[in-house]
Enzyme design. Structure first.
Site, short mmCIF file in Angstrom:
data_model
loop_
_atom_site.label_atom_id
_atom_site.label_comp_id
_atom_site.label_asym_id
_atom_site.label_seq_id
_atom_site.Cartn_x
_atom_site.Cartn_y
_atom_site.Cartn_z
N GLY A 23 0.84 -1.20 0.00
CA GLY A 23 0.00 0.00 0.00
C GLY A 23 0.86 1.24 0.00
O GLY A 23 2.08 1.17 -0.21
N GLY A 24 0.23 2.37 0.26
CA GLY A 24 0.96 3.62 0.24
C GLY A 24 1.96 3.75 1.37
O GLY A 24 2.95 4.49 1.26
N LYS A 43 4.34 -7.00 8.60
CA LYS A 43 3.99 -5.69 8.04
C LYS A 43 5.17 -4.74 8.26
O LYS A 43 5.61 -4.55 9.40
CB LYS A 43 2.73 -5.15 8.72
CG LYS A 43 2.25 -3.80 8.20
CD LYS A 43 0.97 -3.39 8.92
CE LYS A 43 0.43 -2.06 8.45
NZ LYS A 43 -0.82 -1.67 9.16
N ASP A 140 -12.68 2.16 13.85
CA ASP A 140 -12.84 1.84 12.43
C ASP A 140 -13.44 0.45 12.25
O ASP A 140 -12.92 -0.38 11.49
CB ASP A 140 -11.49 1.94 11.70
CG ASP A 140 -11.66 2.12 10.19
OD1 ASP A 140 -12.79 2.43 9.75
OD2 ASP A 140 -10.66 1.96 9.47
#
Length: 267
Positions: A23-24, A43, A140
């Protein structure tokens, strides 16, 4: 993957396999923990020159690791390891999840039967109950962050604590986090008006659970326009809890008790 392969700690403990996602801000790799022969996901936060945005990303990454390290519910994704690589990049090692998110699962299966939703939400709420008992607000909750442990399993893991906060007593939250379709009215106000009053407590997570139950049963969110997006009218609906159980025949198959539960959560 070169930074991982060159790090002595990683090389000693883990056998690297393949990249799972990028991802970014981070890369995620599959690996095997050597001593236990168990699969894990690593990660790694991408290294960038120091600036304000990257500093906030690092702080969020470190906060997520600290919070997950304190949580032990079997339906919360497990953090095994955390630290810095030889080049200074931060990493976290999680249990490996072989299944998909509930959003991906619903993309193939469509709305879920009430008994399956009940099973999923019992697990989700158990995870959330422990988090709240530890003063952790997730911020979230959504189908994308509810992961099936295996493709053929109904065991659910709550993931992505990147937006989570460890609340102090009576702490007032003055920033908005989360995904528009699932956030509570008090968070929506902060998102669109920086002068809006802050909020406290854990009720915003509870609201998000109400939206998730609605989505799992109906296949669409209670607050969205025809394109499934949020616009001014949708914001007004969220602020006033305007939703319906009458727009689709799917609700004819849902019990009054389930509808009452959703209405109790969307307060």
């Amino acid at each position: 993957m070169d930074a991982l392969r060159q790090d002595p700690h990683i090389q000693e403990k883990y056998e690297l396999d393949t990249m799972l996602a990028t991802g970014g801000q981070a890369h995620i790799y599959r690996a095997v923990q050597r001593d236990l022969e168990r699969p894990v996901a690593i990660k790694v936060l991408k290294s960038k020159p120091v600036d304000r945005i990257f500093d906030r990303t690092v702080a969020r990454f470190e906060r997520e690791a600290r919070l997950l390290a304190a949580l032990r519910d079997p339906h919360t994704i497990t953090l095994y390891d955390f630290g810095k690589l030889w080049n200074g990049a931060l990493f976290m090692v999680f249990e490996y999840i072989d299944g998909v998110s509930l959003k991906e699962f619903m993309g193939k299966e469509g709305p879920l039967a009430p008994h399956r939703v009940a099973k999923i939400m019992r697990q989700t709420l158990a995870s959330l109950q422990e988090a709240h008992a530890m003063e952790v607000l997730h911020r979230d909750i959504k189908p994308e962050n509810l992961l099936l442990a295996r493709p053929d399993s109904e065991v659910v893991k709550l993931a992505d604590f990147g937006s989570a906060l460890l609340l102090e007593e009576d702490q007032v939250i003055t920033d908005a986090a989360g995904t528009e379709l699932y956030i509570a009215p008090e968070v929506v106000r902060l998102l669109y008006d920086k002068r809006a009053p802050g909020y406290s407590g854990f009720a915003s997570d509870v609201w998000s659970c109400g939206v998730v139950i609605y989505v799992l049963l109906a296949g669409y969110p209670p607050f969205a326009n025809e394109e499934g997006k949020v616009d001014d009218s949708v914001i007004d609906d969220i602020l006033h809890a305007n939703y319906s159980f009458d727009d689709d025949e799917v609700w004819d198959q849902v019990s009054d008790a389930a509808k009452s539960l959703i209405s109790s959560l969307l307060q």
